[in-house]
Write an enzyme that holds these catalytic residues in place. Structure first.
Site, PDB file in Angstrom:
ATOM      1  N   GLN A  32       0.821  -1.208   0.000  1.00 35.77           N
ATOM      2  CA  GLN A  32       0.000   0.000   0.000  1.00 35.77           C
ATOM      3  C   GLN A  32       0.858   1.263   0.000  1.00 35.77           C
ATOM      4  O   GLN A  32       2.064   1.223   0.253  1.00 35.77           O
ATOM      5  CB  GLN A  32      -0.896   0.006   1.246  1.00 35.77           C
ATOM      6  N   HIS A  63      -7.918   3.936  20.225  1.00 40.30           N
ATOM      7  CA  HIS A  63      -7.299   2.742  20.819  1.00 40.30           C
ATOM      8  C   HIS A  63      -7.878   2.394  22.188  1.00 40.30           C
ATOM      9  O   HIS A  63      -8.067   1.219  22.511  1.00 40.30           O
ATOM     10  CB  HIS A  63      -5.770   2.933  20.910  1.00 40.30           C
ATOM     11  N   ASP A  87       0.651   0.337  14.117  1.00 37.94           N
ATOM     12  CA  ASP A  87       1.185   1.569  14.730  1.00 37.94           C
ATOM     13  C   ASP A  87       1.524   1.371  16.205  1.00 37.94           C
ATOM     14  O   ASP A  87       2.159   2.226  16.819  1.00 37.94           O
ATOM     15  CB  ASP A  87       0.191   2.728  14.563  1.00 37.94           C
ATOM     16  N   GLU A 107       0.571  -8.331  11.694  1.00 33.26           N
ATOM     17  CA  GLU A 107       0.459  -7.201  10.755  1.00 33.26           C
ATOM     18  C   GLU A 107       1.039  -7.662   9.411  1.00 33.26           C
ATOM     19  O   GLU A 107       2.134  -8.202   9.356  1.00 33.26           O
ATOM     20  CB  GLU A 107       1.242  -6.008  11.338  1.00 33.26           C
ATOM     21  N   ASP A 139      -0.249 -12.531   6.981  1.00 34.08           N
ATOM     22  CA  ASP A 139      -1.622 -12.274   6.582  1.00 34.08           C
ATOM     23  C   ASP A 139      -2.544 -12.716   7.743  1.00 34.08           C
ATOM     24  O   ASP A 139      -2.441 -13.848   8.219  1.00 34.08           O
ATOM     25  CB  ASP A 139      -1.870 -13.117   5.325  1.00 34.08           C
ATOM     26  N   GLY A 140      -3.436 -11.821   8.168  1.00 36.71           N
ATOM     27  CA  GLY A 140      -4.280 -12.100   9.332  1.00 36.71           C
ATOM     28  C   GLY A 140      -5.159 -13.330   9.164  1.00 36.71           C
ATOM     29  O   GLY A 140      -5.339 -14.114  10.108  1.00 36.71           O
ATOM     30  N   ASP A 158      -7.921  -4.587  14.502  1.00 35.54           N
ATOM     31  CA  ASP A 158      -7.566  -3.167  14.383  1.00 35.54           C
ATOM     32  C   ASP A 158      -7.087  -2.911  12.953  1.00 35.54           C
ATOM     33  O   ASP A 158      -5.899  -2.739  12.700  1.00 35.54           O
ATOM     34  CB  ASP A 158      -6.451  -2.873  15.399  1.00 35.54           C
ATOM     35  N   SER A 160      -7.880  -1.445   8.726  1.00 32.64           N
ATOM     36  CA  SER A 160      -8.362  -0.272   8.009  1.00 32.64           C
ATOM     37  C   SER A 160      -9.738  -0.561   7.403  1.00 32.64           C
ATOM     38  O   SER A 160     -10.264  -1.663   7.514  1.00 32.64           O
ATOM     39  CB  SER A 160      -7.283   0.094   6.995  1.00 32.64           C
ATOM     40  N   ASP A 161     -10.362   0.444   6.804  1.00 32.75           N
ATOM     41  CA  ASP A 161     -11.650   0.227   6.141  1.00 32.75           C
ATOM     42  C   ASP A 161     -11.445  -0.831   5.056  1.00 32.75           C
ATOM     43  O   ASP A 161     -10.331  -1.010   4.575  1.00 32.75           O
ATOM     44  CB  ASP A 161     -12.134   1.533   5.491  1.00 32.75           C
TER      45      ASP A 161
HETATM   46  N1  SPD Z   1     -11.272   4.917   8.770  1.00 36.27           N
HETATM   47  C1  SPD Z   1     -10.236   4.501   9.598  1.00 36.27           C
HETATM   48  C2  SPD Z   1     -10.354   3.144  10.136  1.00 36.27           C
HETATM   49  C3  SPD Z   1      -9.067   2.809  10.769  1.00 36.27           C
HETATM   50  C4  SPD Z   1      -9.146   1.798  11.790  1.00 36.27           C
HETATM   51  N2  SPD Z   1      -7.840   1.375  12.228  1.00 36.27           N
HETATM   52  C5  SPD Z   1      -6.987   2.389  12.674  1.00 36.27           C
HETATM   53  C6  SPD Z   1      -5.676   1.845  13.074  1.00 36.27           C
HETATM   54  C7  SPD Z   1      -5.200   2.455  14.322  1.00 36.27           C
HETATM   55  N3  SPD Z   1      -4.405   1.561  15.080  1.00 36.27           N
END
Ligand code: SPD
Length: 289
Positions: A32, A63, A87, A107, A139-140, A158, A160-161
């Site tokens: 990415q 968090h 992160d 991750e 890979d999760g 945790d 991303s979209d």
């Molecule tokens: N739209 C943002 C969604 C992000 C969710 N994960 C954020 C990672 C922070 N550790």
């Protein structure tokens, strides 16, 4: 390009969410595009493939809400699985509990961890040095499939979209594997998107978890720089109905050490489901019979 002042936007269908700041780094990993921006409003911020992930001045809104509802309600916490979380913020919150013996942080993108350690150390802090934290670059979905039954006390998702990279982690198959590898009294917690700007995905996550587990509950609060501001976290368990009741003896101390979360905040946030979402879910459940 580094050091240049610019606006960087997360672009949604008909809206965009932007921050102004100084570009620290913009790279393409094998998975990415990664951007770190020193923002005027929220400190250093991380963007992955055009989507704001976290920033060191407001990450606690996110968090603390993902971690403490689950961890404060369990007496025994030996093993935790974090899917994503590169992160370090989720791991840092988990490590506040002395009872936690082991965290597997899985991750997929090593570069996210490397850059977070380098530029966003305010977030991961000492978590990166804690012997209880074990990092796996993997890979999760493959990871959960490889784990034996009844292993984790807590699973925290945790991620991303949904994107090409993460979409399989929003599917029923993935949650089923999570349920299989979680202890009977365990709790799964996931970020469950915005009821406003990601309404359909939000509803899907809630419905899927509700159908799969005996109990699930969704908590609403805000993450100021995520699209629409309002955000949600959903928790699921096959344990008792009141599975989010604080029982952990360390909880008072944890509350004192949090910036956003406390038990009152949580109890209000668990009652915040907007009526439009509630009505759709009721309708779906009526249609199921
Ligand atoms: N739209 C943002 C969604 C992000 C969710 N994960 C954020 C990672 C922070 N550790």
């Amino acid at each position: 390009m580094n050091g240049k002042i610019e606006w960087i936007d997360e672009i949604n269908k008909d809206s965009r969410y932007g921050l102004k700041g100084k570009l620290i780094i913009q790279v393409n990993s094998p998975y990415q595009e990664i951007i770190i921006l020193e923002t005027n409003a929220y400190g250093k911020a991380l963007m992955l493939d055009g989507c704001w992930m976290t920033s060191d001045k407001q990450e606690k809104y996110y968090h603390e809400c993902l971690v403490h509802p689950a961890l404060s309600s369990l007496e025994m916490i030996s093993n935790i699985l974090i899917i994503g979380g590169g992160d370090g913020g989720t791991a840092r919150e988990c490590l506040k509990y002395k009872k936690v013996e082991n965290i597997d942080l899985v991750e997929i993108d090593e570069e996210v961890i490397k850059l977070s350690k380098q530029y966003l150390n305010e977030i991961g802090k000492d978590a990166w040095l804690d012997k209880r934290l074990n990092i796996h670059i993997s890979d999760g979905f493959k990871w959960v499939k490889s784990i034996k039954d009844n292993y984790y006390d807590v699973i925290l998702i945790d991620i991303s979209d949904p994107t090409e990279l993460s979409k399989q982690l929003f599917r029923k198959d993935f949650y089923k594997e999570c349920k299989r590898i979680m202890k009977k009294k365990g709790i799964l917690g996931t970020q469950s998107e915005s009821p406003e700007s990601f309404k359909e995905i939000h509803l899907d996550i809630i419905t899927t978890l509700n159908n799969l587990f005996k109990n699930s509950q969704t908590m609403y609060s805000f993450v100021p720089f995520y699209p629409s501001g309002i955000w949600s976290w959903t928790f699921a368990s096959d344990n008792k109905k009141d599975f989010l009741q604080a029982t952990n003896q360390e909880t008072n101390l944890i509350e004192e050490n949090c910036e956003i979360w406390n038990l009152n905040y949580q109890s209000g946030a668990l009652k915040m489901m907007p009526n439009n979402i509630l009505k759709i879910l009721q309708q779906k459940s009526n249609n199921a019979f």
